[in-house]
Write a protein that holds these residues in place. Structure first.
Motif, short mmCIF file in Angstrom:
data_model
loop_
_atom_site.label_atom_id
_atom_site.label_comp_id
_atom_site.label_asym_id
_atom_site.label_seq_id
_atom_site.Cartn_x
_atom_site.Cartn_y
_atom_site.Cartn_z
N LYS A 1 -0.89 30.53 -70.71
CA LYS A 1 0.33 29.86 -71.20
C LYS A 1 0.70 30.45 -72.56
CE LYS A 1 0.12 25.21 -69.30
NZ LYS A 1 0.14 23.79 -69.67
N PRO A 2 1.99 30.54 -72.86
CA PRO A 2 2.38 31.00 -74.20
C PRO A 2 1.95 29.97 -75.25
CG PRO A 2 4.32 30.51 -72.84
CD PRO A 2 3.13 30.30 -71.99
N ILE A 3 1.32 30.48 -76.30
CA ILE A 3 0.79 29.64 -77.37
C ILE A 3 1.23 30.18 -78.73
CG2 ILE A 3 -1.27 28.92 -76.07
CD1 ILE A 3 -2.84 31.02 -77.78
N ILE A 4 1.04 29.37 -79.76
CA ILE A 4 1.25 29.84 -81.12
C ILE A 4 0.00 30.63 -81.51
CG2 ILE A 4 1.58 29.20 -83.53
CD1 ILE A 4 3.18 26.80 -82.53
N LYS A 5 0.20 31.85 -81.94
CA LYS A 5 -0.89 32.76 -82.28
C LYS A 5 -1.92 32.10 -83.20
CE LYS A 5 0.37 36.93 -83.30
NZ LYS A 5 0.89 38.11 -84.04
N GLY A 6 -3.20 32.30 -82.86
CA GLY A 6 -4.27 31.76 -83.68
C GLY A 6 -4.60 30.30 -83.39
N SER A 7 -4.01 29.76 -82.33
CA SER A 7 -4.25 28.36 -81.99
C SER A 7 -4.41 28.22 -80.48
CB SER A 7 -3.07 27.49 -82.46
OG SER A 7 -1.97 27.62 -81.58
N ARG A 8 -4.63 27.02 -80.05
CA ARG A 8 -4.59 26.69 -78.63
C ARG A 8 -3.43 25.72 -78.37
NH1 ARG A 8 -8.81 28.07 -75.50
NH2 ARG A 8 -8.57 26.26 -74.15
N ILE A 9 -2.43 25.79 -79.23
CA ILE A 9 -1.25 24.92 -79.12
C ILE A 9 -0.18 25.67 -78.34
CG2 ILE A 9 0.51 23.63 -80.38
CD1 ILE A 9 -2.30 22.55 -80.90
N SER A 10 0.17 25.13 -77.17
CA SER A 10 1.13 25.81 -76.30
C SER A 10 2.57 25.50 -76.68
CB SER A 10 0.90 25.41 -74.84
OG SER A 10 1.23 24.05 -74.64
N VAL A 11 3.46 26.39 -76.27
CA VAL A 11 4.90 26.17 -76.44
C VAL A 11 5.27 24.87 -75.72
CG1 VAL A 11 7.18 27.06 -75.81
CG2 VAL A 11 5.43 28.62 -76.73
N GLN A 12 4.71 24.65 -74.55
CA GLN A 12 5.00 23.43 -73.80
C GLN A 12 4.64 22.18 -74.61
OE1 GLN A 12 2.83 23.10 -70.12
NE2 GLN A 12 3.52 21.01 -69.76
N LEU A 13 3.49 22.19 -75.26
CA LEU A 13 3.08 21.03 -76.05
C LEU A 13 4.02 20.79 -77.23
CD1 LEU A 13 1.02 18.77 -76.31
CD2 LEU A 13 -0.41 20.33 -77.64
N ILE A 14 4.45 21.87 -77.86
CA ILE A 14 5.43 21.75 -78.97
C ILE A 14 6.70 21.07 -78.45
CG2 ILE A 14 6.94 23.04 -80.55
CD1 ILE A 14 4.02 23.06 -81.46
N LEU A 15 7.19 21.51 -77.30
CA LEU A 15 8.41 20.92 -76.74
C LEU A 15 8.21 19.45 -76.40
CD1 LEU A 15 9.65 23.80 -74.43
CD2 LEU A 15 10.48 23.18 -76.71
N GLU A 16 7.04 19.11 -75.88
CA GLU A 16 6.76 17.70 -75.56
C GLU A 16 6.76 16.84 -76.83
OE1 GLU A 16 3.12 17.72 -73.29
OE2 GLU A 16 4.09 18.68 -71.59
N TRP A 17 6.16 17.35 -77.91
CA TRP A 17 6.17 16.60 -79.17
C TRP A 17 7.59 16.41 -79.68
CZ3 TRP A 17 1.78 20.01 -81.41
CH2 TRP A 17 0.54 19.48 -81.02
N LEU A 18 8.37 17.48 -79.64
CA LEU A 18 9.76 17.38 -80.11
C LEU A 18 10.54 16.39 -79.25
CD1 LEU A 18 10.42 21.14 -80.88
CD2 LEU A 18 10.18 19.29 -82.55
N ALA A 19 10.34 16.43 -77.95
CA ALA A 19 11.04 15.52 -77.04
C ALA A 19 10.64 14.06 -77.28
CB ALA A 19 10.76 15.90 -75.59
N SER A 20 9.42 13.86 -77.76
CA SER A 20 8.97 12.49 -78.02
C SER A 20 9.42 11.99 -79.40
CB SER A 20 7.46 12.37 -77.89
OG SER A 20 6.81 13.03 -78.95
N GLY A 21 10.14 12.83 -80.14
CA GLY A 21 10.70 12.40 -81.41
C GLY A 21 10.09 13.00 -82.65
N ALA A 22 9.04 13.80 -82.50
CA ALA A 22 8.42 14.43 -83.68
C ALA A 22 9.34 15.52 -84.22
CB ALA A 22 7.07 15.03 -83.31
N SER A 23 9.29 15.72 -85.51
CA SER A 23 10.03 16.83 -86.13
C SER A 23 9.08 18.01 -86.31
CB SER A 23 10.59 16.40 -87.49
OG SER A 23 9.52 16.21 -88.41
N ILE A 24 9.65 19.17 -86.56
CA ILE A 24 8.80 20.34 -86.82
C ILE A 24 7.91 20.07 -88.03
CG2 ILE A 24 8.81 22.77 -87.52
CD1 ILE A 24 11.30 23.13 -85.78
#
Length: 77
Positions: free
Chosen positions: A16-39
């Protein structure tokens, strides 16, 4: 377009596409943003993530969606 912060490695999260140096996926970022979190909130929660990397995750998803094809089908009863 080349992405500086987004990588994909078959050995990490099954490629899965992730942020370099992490195990945080692009999908997870989108889910957080959709749930109301800001960058800003995401980066505060995970300080090892660069702000620009989280922004780039959104851009990556947007670019991926540019090529989406929608095919409508009708189901006969």
């Amino acid at each position: 377009m080349e992405f500086q912060y987004i990588v994909s490695d078959p050995e990490i999260l099954s490629g899965k596409p992730i942020i370099k140096g992490s195990r945080i996926s692009v999908q997870l970022i989108l889910e957080w943003l959709a749930s109301g979190a800001s960058i800003k909130e995401i980066v505060e929660e995970f300080p090892h993530l660069p702000y620009e990397g989280v922004q780039e995750a959104v851009l990556y998803a947007s670019r991926w969606m540019e090529n989406e094809i929608i095919i409508e089908t009708k189901v006969r009863a």
